[in-house]
Design a protein around this motif. Structure first.
Motif, PDB file in Angstrom:
ATOM      1  N   ASP A  51      46.877  31.691  38.988  1.00  0.00           N
ATOM      2  CA  ASP A  51      45.962  31.817  37.762  1.00  0.00           C
ATOM      3  C   ASP A  51      46.161  31.489  36.620  1.00  0.00           C
ATOM      4  O   ASP A  51      47.312  31.535  36.626  1.00  0.00           O
ATOM      5  CB  ASP A  51      45.612  33.510  38.614  1.00  0.00           C
ATOM      6  CG  ASP A  51      44.871  33.641  39.224  1.00  0.00           C
ATOM      7  OD1 ASP A  51      45.072  35.166  39.862  1.00  0.00           O
ATOM      8  OD2 ASP A  51      44.099  32.483  40.458  1.00  0.00           O
ATOM      9  N   GLY A  52      45.643  30.932  36.010  1.00  0.00           N
ATOM     10  CA  GLY A  52      45.870  31.004  35.154  1.00  0.00           C
ATOM     11  C   GLY A  52      46.877  29.283  34.426  1.00  0.00           C
ATOM     12  O   GLY A  52      47.501  29.067  34.037  1.00  0.00           O
ATOM     13  N   MET A  62      40.611  30.065  31.438  1.00  0.00           N
ATOM     14  CA  MET A  62      39.236  30.871  31.681  1.00  0.00           C
ATOM     15  C   MET A  62      39.949  30.913  33.541  1.00  0.00           C
ATOM     16  O   MET A  62      38.865  31.784  34.399  1.00  0.00           O
ATOM     17  CB  MET A  62      38.168  29.559  31.892  1.00  0.00           C
ATOM     18  CG  MET A  62      38.210  29.164  30.510  1.00  0.00           C
ATOM     19  SD  MET A  62      36.350  28.083  30.968  1.00  0.00           S
ATOM     20  CE  MET A  62      35.181  28.848  31.738  1.00  0.00           C
ATOM     21  N   THR A  63      41.296  30.870  34.051  1.00  0.00           N
ATOM     22  CA  THR A  63      40.701  30.871  35.654  1.00  0.00           C
ATOM     23  C   THR A  63      42.390  32.091  35.238  1.00  0.00           C
ATOM     24  O   THR A  63      42.894  32.180  36.433  1.00  0.00           O
ATOM     25  CB  THR A  63      41.436  29.850  36.247  1.00  0.00           C
ATOM     26  OG1 THR A  63      42.444  28.805  35.418  1.00  0.00           O
ATOM     27  CG2 THR A  63      40.371  28.519  36.086  1.00  0.00           C
ATOM     28  N   PHE A  64      42.647  32.280  34.092  1.00  0.00           N
ATOM     29  CA  PHE A  64      43.716  33.409  34.254  1.00  0.00           C
ATOM     30  C   PHE A  64      42.533  34.731  34.729  1.00  0.00           C
ATOM     31  O   PHE A  64      41.727  34.406  34.026  1.00  0.00           O
ATOM     32  CB  PHE A  64      44.638  33.296  33.137  1.00  0.00           C
ATOM     33  CG  PHE A  64      45.751  34.530  32.407  1.00  0.00           C
ATOM     34  CD1 PHE A  64      45.683  35.179  32.110  1.00  0.00           C
ATOM     35  CD2 PHE A  64      46.417  34.823  33.450  1.00  0.00           C
ATOM     36  CE1 PHE A  64      46.156  36.468  32.028  1.00  0.00           C
ATOM     37  CE2 PHE A  64      47.487  35.121  33.869  1.00  0.00           C
ATOM     38  CZ  PHE A  64      47.749  36.804  32.328  1.00  0.00           C
ATOM     39  N   ARG A  65      44.017  35.407  35.484  1.00  0.00           N
ATOM     40  CA  ARG A  65      43.582  36.985  35.855  1.00  0.00           C
ATOM     41  C   ARG A  65      44.496  38.025  35.192  1.00  0.00           C
ATOM     42  O   ARG A  65      45.409  37.583  35.517  1.00  0.00           O
ATOM     43  CB  ARG A  65      43.190  36.607  37.418  1.00  0.00           C
ATOM     44  CG  ARG A  65      42.018  35.903  37.541  1.00  0.00           C
ATOM     45  CD  ARG A  65      40.485  36.561  37.585  1.00  0.00           C
ATOM     46  NE  ARG A  65      39.987  35.195  38.240  1.00  0.00           N
ATOM     47  CZ  ARG A  65      38.831  34.706  37.081  1.00  0.00           C
ATOM     48  NH1 ARG A  65      39.027  33.842  36.545  1.00  0.00           N
ATOM     49  NH2 ARG A  65      38.565  33.877  37.897  1.00  0.00           N
ATOM     50  N   THR A  66      44.243  38.827  34.663  1.00  0.00           N
ATOM     51  CA  THR A  66      44.935  40.251  34.853  1.00  0.00           C
ATOM     52  C   THR A  66      44.285  41.409  35.486  1.00  0.00           C
ATOM     53  O   THR A  66      43.617  41.438  35.866  1.00  0.00           O
ATOM     54  CB  THR A  66      44.777  40.702  33.256  1.00  0.00           C
ATOM     55  OG1 THR A  66      43.482  41.372  33.004  1.00  0.00           O
ATOM     56  CG2 THR A  66      45.576  40.103  31.919  1.00  0.00           C
ATOM     57  N   ASP A  76      40.548  43.043  42.831  1.00  0.00           N
ATOM     58  CA  ASP A  76      40.714  42.007  42.520  1.00  0.00           C
ATOM     59  C   ASP A  76      40.978  42.223  41.136  1.00  0.00           C
ATOM     60  O   ASP A  76      40.382  42.559  39.867  1.00  0.00           O
ATOM     61  CB  ASP A  76      39.582  41.468  41.970  1.00  0.00           C
ATOM     62  CG  ASP A  76      39.051  41.319  42.940  1.00  0.00           C
ATOM     63  OD1 ASP A  76      37.082  40.748  43.485  1.00  0.00           O
ATOM     64  OD2 ASP A  76      39.915  40.513  43.867  1.00  0.00           O
ATOM     65  N   PRO A  80      39.124  38.449  34.894  1.00  0.00           N
ATOM     66  CA  PRO A  80      39.272  37.979  33.979  1.00  0.00           C
ATOM     67  C   PRO A  80      39.544  37.955  32.534  1.00  0.00           C
ATOM     68  O   PRO A  80      39.149  39.313  32.396  1.00  0.00           O
ATOM     69  CB  PRO A  80      38.389  36.994  34.629  1.00  0.00           C
ATOM     70  CG  PRO A  80      36.800  37.773  34.818  1.00  0.00           C
ATOM     71  CD  PRO A  80      37.931  38.779  35.836  1.00  0.00           C
ATOM     72  N   VAL A  90      36.276  24.105  36.903  1.00  0.00           N
ATOM     73  CA  VAL A  90      36.550  26.144  36.971  1.00  0.00           C
ATOM     74  C   VAL A  90      35.723  26.538  37.713  1.00  0.00           C
ATOM     75  O   VAL A  90      36.334  27.172  38.961  1.00  0.00           O
ATOM     76  CB  VAL A  90      36.369  26.688  35.388  1.00  0.00           C
ATOM     77  CG1 VAL A  90      36.629  28.258  35.933  1.00  0.00           C
ATOM     78  CG2 VAL A  90      37.023  26.055  34.333  1.00  0.00           C
ATOM     79  N   ASN A 105      37.088  27.890  41.479  1.00  0.00           N
ATOM     80  CA  ASN A 105      36.860  29.851  41.558  1.00  0.00           C
ATOM     81  C   ASN A 105      36.557  29.798  43.173  1.00  0.00           C
ATOM     82  O   ASN A 105      36.571  30.859  43.341  1.00  0.00           O
ATOM     83  CB  ASN A 105      35.897  30.639  40.541  1.00  0.00           C
ATOM     84  CG  ASN A 105      36.522  30.484  39.415  1.00  0.00           C
ATOM     85  OD1 ASN A 105      37.818  31.119  39.405  1.00  0.00           O
ATOM     86  ND2 ASN A 105      35.888  30.927  38.037  1.00  0.00           N
TER      87      ASN A 105
END
Lengths: 240, 450
Positions: free
Chosen positions: B48-49, B163-167, B189, B192, B276, B280
């Motif tokens: 991601d990211g 936009m595609t990064f996830r914490t 999950d 974003p 994006v 996703n």
């Protein structure tokens, strides 16, 4: 036609070889003189490749390896396009896309004497010939042919220069004429100077002709002959 | 020294003059019109990211990472955002390794201004514990090939990566409510980042003649142009930042350029969003496949003796266990994530379809269930393979007795279940049954269709 090797079932001519491949076995060929071109080396009875590329043969006895790179390795008697970088007392320093700068002696022009040394601005494009090319030394260039005549060498005025790979510039200079140049020449009129160091200069009456020619040549790098003709037709249709 | 001199890229006088004269007739050397952008292609990496953007010959890569830090004293409930541009020497002979020159700093600054001062990234949502712990987002921008117009490409790469990064999701817990629990991606999950809008940078090149303006210059044009303006705008028509260098330009030209920038920004925003979206949806599909296969691995690890049939039924059983656990947790903590349930449901569907050849001997209350109940459940599903079932479940029960923690953990959480597992299957407390029922029904439907 080609000499069949006793060691390998198929001849390597016109196929891709990598450094280390033994491409010719001399023990099978006796009392023949073979001329080795670039990229080949002799180890007693075996001729092995030193460069990666295609092995080529031309009758009666010439073998060499052809490959295409972005940078140029200077060879004697090549015609190249150089850019003036600096002028010293004895030489002009020329950028030839090689490992070292080329030296153009200030007297290496037709009728050149100490009194009429040409003045070149930094950034002038010159059509030159390589006189000396030893590894480790700066290559020596000249603006005359072997007999001392100008023969079209010298500065190129106007026009546009772009860079290609060395393989493409060899293709452009090959005879019979490269398909892309032929197809372009049928419809457009332009002047072109090809340097074996991967530089091409184009000049024409109108800017869009120059742009079309330049882009057509740049696109033809990886296309076959027939594909090149189709590509040129496509480009020209979009213009007119 | 000589080698560096020989390797520098030089522009001939012929090129300079030609570019200028051709532009007077509105012709650019690569055949574009003056206000035409090159083709943009956006690709994403495995994690991601990470995004790679190609703008003609220019290639830029953007990578987003995050870590915990203490917030700044004057902004105790905001996260931080920093940009690290790196000009790789493979991009251009004039770039040196290590600390790169002012153009790198300028590029970083322009992108930073576009994101931070326009408040595109919502930094307050990055706060975990006010005054103590916040997320620090780090954007690394790597220039891979310099074909001109690096700022635009780098900006798009940064946006696509953001936009595609996830914490990972964090919550407060522990004894005093002060411990921060980071939930691994398999349990919850990852979230974003919140981006309010997308600031897009557009570069304009000015030449000596005032009427000659080009957009998205290639590196030959960049060497020849007299002045440059980078306008960061968004699709809504807001101007986020402007950077101007070189020759003076009249006000009329600047206004025209800004208008043009807004239209181009709308196009580019659409392209980024489409790329994006596609990424996703592909990720969501892969996630479902990943969930089923990873459960299968853990099962096989536990019991080496199982036959294929049994193995698969175990797998199904375990999978249903996990689903129950997750659904229970989510119901219990009032944190129903609709997306999650949907993905689980989808998972069960795909699961069903996968294992339709084996008897569906899944059983949520595996430990301590006797054969009768199992038979009853199977009969109620309308399957006629009861005898096979018996054998399979008998062995299943036996081997399950040996199985380790997972089952026990699962069962211990259901304090209500421990009482009478057999009854549970028929009646059971409302909360669990409600959780189970929808899946039951769905499974029945699918199995009857088979």
């Amino acid at each position: 036609m080609e000499n069949k090797q006793s060691s390998s079932p198929a001849s390597f001519v016109d196929s891709t070889v990598v450094p280390g491949d033994v491409v010719l076995d001399l023990s099978s060929m006796t009392s023949q003189t073979i001329k080795l071109g670039g990229g080949l080396r002799q180890d007693c009875d075996a001729i092995s490749a030193m460069k990666a590329g295609t092995l080529r043969f031309s009758k009666p006895n010439k073998y060499w390896i052809e490959s295409s790179q972005k940078r140029y390795v200077p060879c004697v008697e090549d015609t190249i396009l150089g850019i003036v970088v600096d002028s010293k007392a004895d030489n002009f320093l020329i950028d030839i896309k090689g490992p070292a700068m080329g030296f153009l002696p200030v007297l290496a022009f037709e009728g050149g004497t100490r009194r009429n040394i040409p003045k070149f601005e930094v950034g002038t494009l010159l059509y030159l010939r390589v006189v000396k090319a030893n590894s480790g030394m700066n290559p020596e260039l000249s603006c005359t042919d072997a007999s001392g005549k100008a023969a079209e060498f010298g500065p190129l005025k106007d026009g546009y220069m772009f860079e290609t790979s060395t393989g493409l510039s060899r293709k452009l200079l090959s005879s019979p004429t490269c398909p892309v140049l032929e197809a372009l020449g049928k419809k457009l009129s332009f002047e072109i100077a090809v340097g074996l160091n991967g530089r091409v200069w184009v000049n024409a009456a109108s800017p869009d002709t120059i742009v079309v020619v330049a882009n057509a040549i740049m696109n033809s790098e990886s296309l076959s002959g027939a594909q090149q003709i189709i590509m040129v037709d496509h480009l020209l249709k979009n213009i007119q | 020294m000589d080698a560096r001199l020989a390797n520098t890229w030089r522009l001939t006088l012929n090129e300079k003059n030609f570019i200028k004269t051709a532009l007077l007739s509105e012709i650019r050397i690569d055949g574009r019109k003056p206000f035409e952008f090159r083709n943009i292609s956006i690709n994403f990496g495995r994690e991601d990211g990470s995004a790679e953007v190609q703008l003609g010959q220019t290639r830029v890569m953007g990578i987003v990472t995050a870590k915990f830090v203490q917030p700044y004293r004057d902004r105790p409930n905001e996260g931080t955002l920093t940009i690290y541009p790196e000009f790789s020497p493979m991009a251009d002979p004039s770039f040196e390794a290590g600390r790169s020159g002012e153009s790198a700093v300028e590029l970083g600054r322009i992108i930073d201004r576009g994101l931070r001062e326009s408040r595109a990234v919502d930094t307050e949502s990055l706060c975990i514990v006010a005054g103590k712990l916040v997320w620090a987002i780090r954007i690394d921008i790597l220039i891979l090939d310099n074909g001109g117009d690096l700022v635009d490409a780098a900006n798009i790469a940064a946006l696509a990566a953001l936009m595609t990064f996830r914490t990972p999701e964090c919550s407060l817990g522990g004894e005093d409510g002060q411990e921060v629990i980071i939930h691994p991606p398999e349990m919850r999950d990852p979230l974003p980042l919140i981006l309010h809008h997308l600031p897009i940078a557009i570069t304009f090149g000015f030449f000596i003649d005032e009427n000659v303006v080009v957009i998205d210059p290639i590196h030959n044009e960049e060497a020849v142009m007299a002045g440059r303006m980078i306008a960061t705008v968004n699709a809504n028509g807001d101007i986020c930042a402007i950077q101007k260098a070189g020759e003076g330009v009249s006000q009329r030209v600047i206004m025209q350029c800004l208008q043009l920038a807004i239209t181009k920004a709308a196009d580019i925003t659409k392209q980024i969003k489409a790329a994006v979206e596609a990424y996703n949806s592909e990720r969501a599909l892969q996630k479902i496949k990943r969930e089923t296969t990873c459960v299968g691995n853990s099962v096989k690890g536990d019991q080496n003796q199982t036959l294929d049939n049994k193995g698969i039924s175990e797998l199904v059983g375990k999978y249903m266990e996990r689903l129950k656990l997750i659904s229970v947790e989510s119901y219990a903590s009032q944190n129903i994530n609709a997306e999650e349930i949907k993905s689980l449901r989808r998972g069960t569907d795909s699961n069903c379809i996968k294992f339709n050849s084996t008897p569906l001997s899944w059983d949520p209350y595996s430990k301590g269930v006797d054969l009768e109940c199992l038979k009853a459940s199977v009969a109620s599903q309308g399957l006629s393979t009861a005898s096979e079932e018996k054998e399979a479940s008998g062995q299943e029960k036996g081997s399950e007795a040996e199985s380790a923690c997972p089952y026990e953990d699962v069962n211990s959480k259901w304090s209500a279940v421990d009482a009478s597992t057999t009854e549970m299957h028929v009646i059971g407390p409302k909360t669990l049954k409600d959780a189970v029922k929808p899946k039951n029904k769905r499974k029945k439907k699918v199995s009857s269709m088979i």
